[in-house]
Design a protein around this motif. Structure first.
Motif: not given
Length: 344
Positions: A160-181
């Motif tokens: 919500n903060s990003l959408k209100e104040f910046s040009e960004y429309e979303g957040i992308n999260i890259f979670v790598d090395e899942l097999d290490q969990l």
């Protein structure tokens, strides 16, 4: 007098240049189409196949870089997303993962240049402290449902903060090395609960890129069968010969000074790398460091570079990548390591 050379090959870092990246057009197109439609994706494959580099390249598209789209002949106005990266290890907990991702989002938001803001505001005040503190407490209680609730709430505030104040429309999260969990983490069920929380609150501006070694998708399905509908699984293959050759040609043409790769040397690297981007860069770098002429890489340079690899601590790591070679071919490579350069 000898002088230092900057190798155009990258053996110790993720490929960040979309012009240098070895394409798999079908798989990249599937990834981009899924993300464009708000779906989470899981990239799987053997180690050294290029999973992390692909995830990184997809995030560059979210950041407004069009080169990958152009090379894949795709037209798309993928919305601009703030992108963050998290690499798992065997000590990762659900609480630490959630807390660290929120920290990265807040940190990256604080570093945004003024040109990224729609309003005259120096920083985005997300006030995520309460969520991060709560997640720190959850590291002790380890309640997955409670962690999901707090993580989703923190993501909502961030979005919500990003959408209100910046040009960004979303957040992308890259979670790598899942097999290490660790198996006890049960990330598949965590992912399902998080997906339900975000969907219930209509937070469709948050997407995930997940990556792990071959078999990680089966693990997620075992942990929660819902993984089949909440993520799109893309298994990436080795590079075909044309794309593998492109990686070598681009490295040679982007070097300073530029050099040519003798055709027989190029064919040797292509054969020995078996389509693995990591091995292409490993062999290319080793041969580059053995070049007698700065203008051309020869077959002799490749052989001498391979000899160095086979006598180094990278020997087993390299041979494990060569799944397409026969036992006899691997034996020949190991035999080469026993002889000096003069004997070869």
């Amino acid at each position: 007098m000898a002088h230092l050379k900057r190798s155009p090959f990258k053996i110790d870092r993720i490929e960040s240049d979309p012009k240098a990246f070895g394409l798999r057009i079908t798989e990249i197109s599937t990834c981009l189409e899924s993300l464009y439609n708000g779906r989470n994706i899981l990239i799987s494959g053997t180690r050294g196949i290029g999973k992390s580099s692909l995830g990184s390249q997809l995030q560059t598209v979210y950041q407004g870089e069009k080169e990958l789209l152009k090379r894949c002949r795709l037209e798309s106005n993928l919305p601009k997303f703030l992108t963050v990266f998290y690499a798992c290890d065997d000590t990762t907990t659900l609480a630490s993962l959630s807390q660290d991702i929120l920290f990265q989002i807040e940190h990256k938001s604080s570093l945004l240049p003024k040109t990224k803001f729609k309003k005259k505001k120096i920083t985005i005040e997300m006030n995520l402290g309460v969520f991060k503190a709560a997640l720190e407490n959850e590291a002790v209680t380890r309640s997955p449902s409670s962690i999901v609730t707090k993580f989703a709430a923190g993501l909502e505030v961030s979005l919500n903060s990003l959408k209100e104040f910046s040009e960004y429309e979303g957040i992308n999260i890259f979670v790598d090395e899942l097999d290490q969990l660790a198996p006890k983490i049960n990330f598949g069920h965590f992912l399902k609960m998080l997906h339900e929380n975000l969907s219930r609150d209509k937070l469709d501006g948050i997407t995930f890129i997940l990556a792990g070694q071959k078999g990680v998708y089966t693990r997620l399905l075992t942990e929660d069968a819902s993984a089949e509908r909440i993520i799109r699984h893309i298994s990436i293959p080795t590079l075909d010969p044309n794309e593998a050759r492109y990686v070598l040609d681009y490295a040679a043409s982007s070097a300073s000074p530029r050099f040519q790769i003798q055709n027989s040397a190029l064919q040797m690297i292509l054969s020995l790398s078996a389509g693995y981007p990591y091995v292409i860069h490993l062999l290319g770098d080793a041969a580059f460091n053995m070049m007698k002429s700065e203008k051309v890489m020869t077959t002799e340079d490749v052989i001498h570079g391979l000899e160095v690899i086979l006598k180094s601590d990278k020997k087993e790591k390299y041979l494990n990548r060569l799944t397409m070679l026969t036992v006899n071919q691997k034996f020949v490579l190991l035999t080469m390591a026993k002889f000096s350069s003069s004997d070869i």
